[in-house]
Design a protein around this motif. Structure first.
Motif, mmCIF file in Angstrom:
data_model
loop_
_atom_site.group_PDB
_atom_site.id
_atom_site.type_symbol
_atom_site.label_atom_id
_atom_site.label_comp_id
_atom_site.label_asym_id
_atom_site.label_seq_id
_atom_site.Cartn_x
_atom_site.Cartn_y
_atom_site.Cartn_z
ATOM 1 N N MET A 1 0.843 -1.182 0.000
ATOM 2 C CA MET A 1 0.000 0.000 0.000
ATOM 3 C C MET A 1 0.885 1.241 0.000
ATOM 4 O O MET A 1 1.865 1.313 0.715
ATOM 5 C CB MET A 1 -0.891 -0.014 1.240
ATOM 6 N N LEU A 2 0.565 2.206 -0.802
ATOM 7 C CA LEU A 2 1.315 3.456 -0.889
ATOM 8 C C LEU A 2 0.672 4.490 0.031
ATOM 9 O O LEU A 2 -0.506 4.758 -0.062
ATOM 10 C CB LEU A 2 1.311 3.977 -2.325
ATOM 11 N N ASN A 3 1.464 5.012 0.930
ATOM 12 C CA ASN A 3 0.975 6.060 1.818
ATOM 13 C C ASN A 3 1.788 7.311 1.534
ATOM 14 O O ASN A 3 2.987 7.317 1.745
ATOM 15 C CB ASN A 3 1.121 5.651 3.285
ATOM 16 N N VAL A 4 1.175 8.333 1.006
ATOM 17 C CA VAL A 4 1.883 9.566 0.697
ATOM 18 C C VAL A 4 1.972 10.401 1.962
ATOM 19 O O VAL A 4 0.964 10.756 2.557
ATOM 20 C CB VAL A 4 1.186 10.349 -0.435
ATOM 21 N N ARG A 32 5.544 2.650 3.796
ATOM 22 C CA ARG A 32 6.769 2.228 3.132
ATOM 23 C C ARG A 32 7.324 3.289 2.191
ATOM 24 O O ARG A 32 8.512 3.491 2.127
ATOM 25 C CB ARG A 32 6.518 0.949 2.334
ATOM 26 N N ILE A 33 6.474 3.944 1.427
ATOM 27 C CA ILE A 33 6.899 4.929 0.435
ATOM 28 C C ILE A 33 6.187 6.234 0.735
ATOM 29 O O ILE A 33 4.999 6.239 1.054
ATOM 30 C CB ILE A 33 6.575 4.455 -0.990
ATOM 31 N N ARG A 56 11.763 6.042 0.892
ATOM 32 C CA ARG A 56 11.414 4.689 1.351
ATOM 33 C C ARG A 56 11.654 4.628 2.845
ATOM 34 O O ARG A 56 12.772 4.808 3.319
ATOM 35 C CB ARG A 56 12.287 3.671 0.624
ATOM 36 N N TYR A 57 10.575 4.430 3.597
ATOM 37 C CA TYR A 57 10.655 4.354 5.045
ATOM 38 C C TYR A 57 11.229 3.015 5.473
ATOM 39 O O TYR A 57 10.909 1.981 4.890
ATOM 40 C CB TYR A 57 9.271 4.539 5.675
ATOM 41 N N GLY A 58 12.099 3.038 6.469
ATOM 42 C CA GLY A 58 12.660 1.809 7.023
ATOM 43 C C GLY A 58 13.720 1.165 6.154
ATOM 44 O O GLY A 58 14.172 0.068 6.458
ATOM 45 N N ALA A 59 14.148 1.807 5.070
ATOM 46 C CA ALA A 59 15.165 1.226 4.190
ATOM 47 C C ALA A 59 16.526 1.269 4.870
ATOM 48 O O ALA A 59 16.820 2.175 5.653
ATOM 49 C CB ALA A 59 15.223 1.996 2.865
ATOM 50 N N ALA A 60 17.349 0.290 4.570
ATOM 51 C CA ALA A 60 18.712 0.258 5.117
ATOM 52 C C ALA A 60 19.481 1.468 4.597
ATOM 53 O O ALA A 60 19.351 1.851 3.436
ATOM 54 C CB ALA A 60 19.407 -1.028 4.701
ATOM 55 N N VAL A 61 20.269 2.072 5.471
ATOM 56 C CA VAL A 61 21.048 3.262 5.123
ATOM 57 C C VAL A 61 22.513 2.879 5.043
ATOM 58 O O VAL A 61 23.020 2.151 5.893
ATOM 59 C CB VAL A 61 20.844 4.372 6.180
ATOM 60 N N ARG A 62 23.171 3.384 4.000
ATOM 61 C CA ARG A 62 24.611 3.197 3.850
ATOM 62 C C ARG A 62 25.260 4.559 3.702
ATOM 63 O O ARG A 62 24.597 5.530 3.334
ATOM 64 C CB ARG A 62 24.910 2.349 2.617
ATOM 65 N N ALA A 63 26.544 4.622 3.978
ATOM 66 C CA ALA A 63 27.281 5.877 3.834
ATOM 67 C C ALA A 63 27.110 6.393 2.415
ATOM 68 O O ALA A 63 27.227 5.637 1.446
ATOM 69 C CB ALA A 63 28.753 5.664 4.158
#
Length: 178
Positions: A1-4, A32-33, A56-63
């Motif tokens: 589901m897309l939540n703006v 999520r988005i 993107r909510y909760g996505a893994a973050v990298r340097a």
């Protein structure tokens, strides 16, 4: 589901009023988005005021990733910065604009739980009606450049806003001017 989730940009105001409600949605997989709008110039030249971000909510973050995070001193404000490196206790974040210092140089390391989302796409706003870009060529040019991925900077590439790069450019300009 897309939540703006419409928020403001390099400093963003949160639209969800209850943080508990937001956490419930994250756990339930509904958040999520989202969509964010950049208001301040702290990420210029990568992002400009008026740009919108697909995040993107909760996505893994990298340097090197561009992230949306809660301001450590005012958690009702969301900000957009680049995750520079992992340090003890969280992420060191910086804006790409060397003249705006509202980043880890002011507030230190940002704990992981304050990092909200990772930016995926940048959407440029449509040109204003009186900007002269209403011609077919102007509109095609805008359409071709309106959607771009927000690319992470990886090792070996310098961030445009890092002080080292700024001082090197300044020194080389002074040397050429003499």
């Amino acid at each position: 589901m897309l939540n703006v989730y419409v928020t403001g940009g390099a400093v963003m105001r949160e639209q969800l009023h209850d943080r508990g409600q937001e956490q419930d949605r994250e756990r339930g997989g509904l958040l999520r988005i989202g969509l964010a709008e950049v208001y301040n110039p702290s990420m210029v030249p990568t992002l400009n005021p008026g740009d919108r971000l697909v995040v993107r909510y909760g996505a893994a973050v990298r340097a090197g990733d561009v992230v949306v995070l809660r301001h450590p001193f005012r958690q009702d404000l969301l900000i957009v910065k680049r995750a520079v490196e992992r340090r003890d206790g969280g992420w060191w974040v910086m804006g790409d604009n060397p003249y705006v210092e509202n980043d880890s140089r002011e507030f230190g390391v940002v704990p992981d739980d304050l990092v909200v989302a990772r930016a995926r796409l940048r959407l440029r706003p449509r040109p204003a009606a009186g900007s002269g870009q209403r011609s077919l060529t102007g509109m095609l040019s805008w359409a071709l450049s309106a959607v771009r991925p927000v690319r992470p900077l990886r090792s070996g590439r310098s961030l445009p806003g890092w002080r080292g790069a700024l001082s090197e450019r300044s020194a080389s300009r002074r040397l050429r001017a003499r």
